[in-house]
Scaffold this motif. Structure first.
Motif, PDB file in Angstrom:
ATOM      1  N   LEU A   1     -30.525  56.292  -2.291  1.00  0.00           N
ATOM      2  CA  LEU A   1     -30.005  55.368  -1.315  1.00  0.00           C
ATOM      3  C   LEU A   1     -30.746  55.372  -0.019  1.00  0.00           C
ATOM      4  N   LYS A   2     -31.244  56.709   0.227  1.00  0.00           N
ATOM      5  CA  LYS A   2     -32.073  56.985   1.772  1.00  0.00           C
ATOM      6  C   LYS A   2     -33.243  56.339   1.284  1.00  0.00           C
ATOM      7  N   THR A   3     -34.105  56.545   0.473  1.00  0.00           N
ATOM      8  CA  THR A   3     -35.341  55.941   0.127  1.00  0.00           C
ATOM      9  C   THR A   3     -35.233  54.517   0.151  1.00  0.00           C
ATOM     10  N   SER A   4     -34.273  53.944  -0.592  1.00  0.00           N
ATOM     11  CA  SER A   4     -34.242  52.276  -0.478  1.00  0.00           C
ATOM     12  C   SER A   4     -34.106  51.954   0.961  1.00  0.00           C
ATOM     13  N   ILE A   5     -33.325  52.367   1.945  1.00  0.00           N
ATOM     14  CA  ILE A   5     -32.999  51.852   3.005  1.00  0.00           C
ATOM     15  C   ILE A   5     -34.087  52.598   4.307  1.00  0.00           C
TER      16      ILE A   5
ATOM     17  N   GLU B   1     -38.531  44.299   3.538  1.00  0.00           N
ATOM     18  CA  GLU B   1     -37.542  44.024   4.447  1.00  0.00           C
ATOM     19  C   GLU B   1     -36.480  43.171   3.996  1.00  0.00           C
ATOM     20  N   GLU B   2     -36.849  42.196   3.227  1.00  0.00           N
ATOM     21  CA  GLU B   2     -36.059  40.952   2.709  1.00  0.00           C
ATOM     22  C   GLU B   2     -34.958  41.717   1.732  1.00  0.00           C
ATOM     23  N   ASP B   3     -35.234  42.923   1.273  1.00  0.00           N
ATOM     24  CA  ASP B   3     -34.332  43.547   0.278  1.00  0.00           C
ATOM     25  C   ASP B   3     -33.520  44.541   0.835  1.00  0.00           C
ATOM     26  N   ARG B   4     -33.616  44.453   2.206  1.00  0.00           N
ATOM     27  CA  ARG B   4     -32.724  45.594   2.901  1.00  0.00           C
ATOM     28  C   ARG B   4     -32.024  45.036   4.002  1.00  0.00           C
ATOM     29  N   SER B   5     -32.073  43.674   4.451  1.00  0.00           N
ATOM     30  CA  SER B   5     -31.555  43.179   5.550  1.00  0.00           C
ATOM     31  C   SER B   5     -30.211  42.891   5.692  1.00  0.00           C
ATOM     32  N   GLN B   6     -29.485  42.958   4.514  1.00  0.00           N
ATOM     33  CA  GLN B   6     -28.102  42.564   4.482  1.00  0.00           C
ATOM     34  C   GLN B   6     -27.263  43.731   3.927  1.00  0.00           C
TER      35      GLN B   6
END
Length: 358
Positions: free
Chosen positions: A65-69, A92-97
């Motif tokens: 989770l930390k690596t993803s965001i 950016e588009e995979d973690r904007s929401q």
């Protein structure tokens, strides 16, 4: 003021309630809350049972989770002798929401598992900062005082806050300047005692007697009695300014008694020998009349010079006004009592010491 307890939300409630009460007190100019409201947060509760079936540990889940965001740095790139971090994370588009994180896949032993199946979500509020005192949570407020001195303000605030009912193990305390005031009061009491002792030693050396200085020092309790009456009438508390005034007062009030005792002894030496009490009374009366005018003049000049300061109600008067009231009240009361009681005490003491007859 510091509110101490275990529940931050409850402490904030007490702090807000107290600030509303304190702000209505006359002499308090401004009250500020020394804390911030918490920030909204999304809480993810990790389901260990489901994760163990999928072969995913809590550490692996958190790391993914930390690596993803936020991203992680698996390696560094060396360019012309300089190390440059290489950060790996989702686009950016995979973690904007916020809702997107539940669609992330967490790699397991055999298959990847959606994050939504491993956690339960809840929304809440978290503190940006947590202050502690003796391992317990603390929330504080501050107040800016106007024409109210610190000691009186604390006394008034304590009375007003009695209407707040605190649960067990919850309480409030005064910190900062009030604790310094308490420490300074002890130090000033020691200074007053030291001044008292030094004056006695000096008088004993000047009069070459241990008895006459006691008669002179009797004027000091008269002054302190006048100060206590004035503080009560003006509704003032004992503070550093009052103690400084007491130290000054101790050095001033003995002057009148010194003038009287010195004149009494001079008259007795000029007389040569005192045969009876009537002669002693005559010497004391003449000496008192001779010294009355200079004593009154010196007292009036000091008192009148300090009167404007004693009745000043302007900005910052809480510092010098108690000092002026202390000196004026103590010197005034002490002067009149000294003119009456010091001659009487000297008469009794000298008659007893020399066994004079009527």
């Amino acid at each position: 003021m510091e509110f101490v307890g275990d529940d931050t939300a409850l402490l904030k409630k007490f702090a807000k309630q107290a600030s509303g009460i304190v702000s209505k007190i006359k002499g308090v100019q401004q009250v500020a809350l020394r804390f911030r409201e918490g920030k909204d947060e999304l809480r993810l509760d990790f389901d260990h049972e489901k994760a163990s079936i999928a072969g995913i540990s809590a550490n692996e889940f958190g790391s993914t989770l930390k690596t993803s965001i936020q991203g992680s740095i698996p390696t560094k790139y060396i360019d012309d002798g300089k190390e440059v971090d290489i950060k790996v994370r989702f686009r950016e588009e995979d973690r904007s929401q916020l809702s997107q994180i539940f669609e992330y896949l967490i790699p397991g032993k055999e298959n990847s598992v959606y994050m939504a199946s491993l956690v339960s979500q809840s929304e809440g509020e978290s503190e940006s900062k947590i202050y502690r005192k003796n391992k317990r949570k603390v929330v504080s407020i501050t107040a800016k005082l106007g024409d109210l001195d610190l000691g009186t303000a604390v006394k008034v605030i304590r009375g007003e806050l009695n209407q707040i009912q605190f649960p067990a193990n919850y309480y409030y305390d005064f910190g900062g300047n009030f604790k310094k005031l308490k420490k300074n009061q002890i130090e000033m009491l020691l200074l007053v005692s030291l001044a008292f002792f030094l004056i006695y030693c000096i008088l004993a050396a000047l009069f070459e007697s241990f008895s006459y200085p006691f008669i002179i020092i009797i004027s000091i309790p008269f002054a302190i009695a006048g100060v206590i009456i004035a503080l009560f009438l003006f509704n003032l508390s004992l503070n550093v300014s009052v103690y400084i005034g007491l130290v000054m007062l101790i050095g001033i009030v003995v002057n009148n008694a010194i003038l009287l005792i010195e004149q009494f002894l001079r008259g007795i030496n000029e007389k040569g020998s005192i045969r009876n009490r009537n002669e002693l009374i005559e010497i004391i009366m003449h000496a008192s009349i001779d010294r009355l005018r200079p004593i009154l003049i010196t007292t009036l000049t000091t008192v009148l010079g300090l009167l404007p300061t004693a009745f000043d109600m302007g900005e910052g008067s809480q510092l010098w006004r108690p000092l002026a009231i202390t000196v004026v009240s103590g010197l005034t009361i002490s002067t009149f009592l000294t003119l009456i009681l010091v001659p009487l005490i000297f008469y009794r003491f000298f008659s007893w010491r020399n066994d004079l007859v009527h």
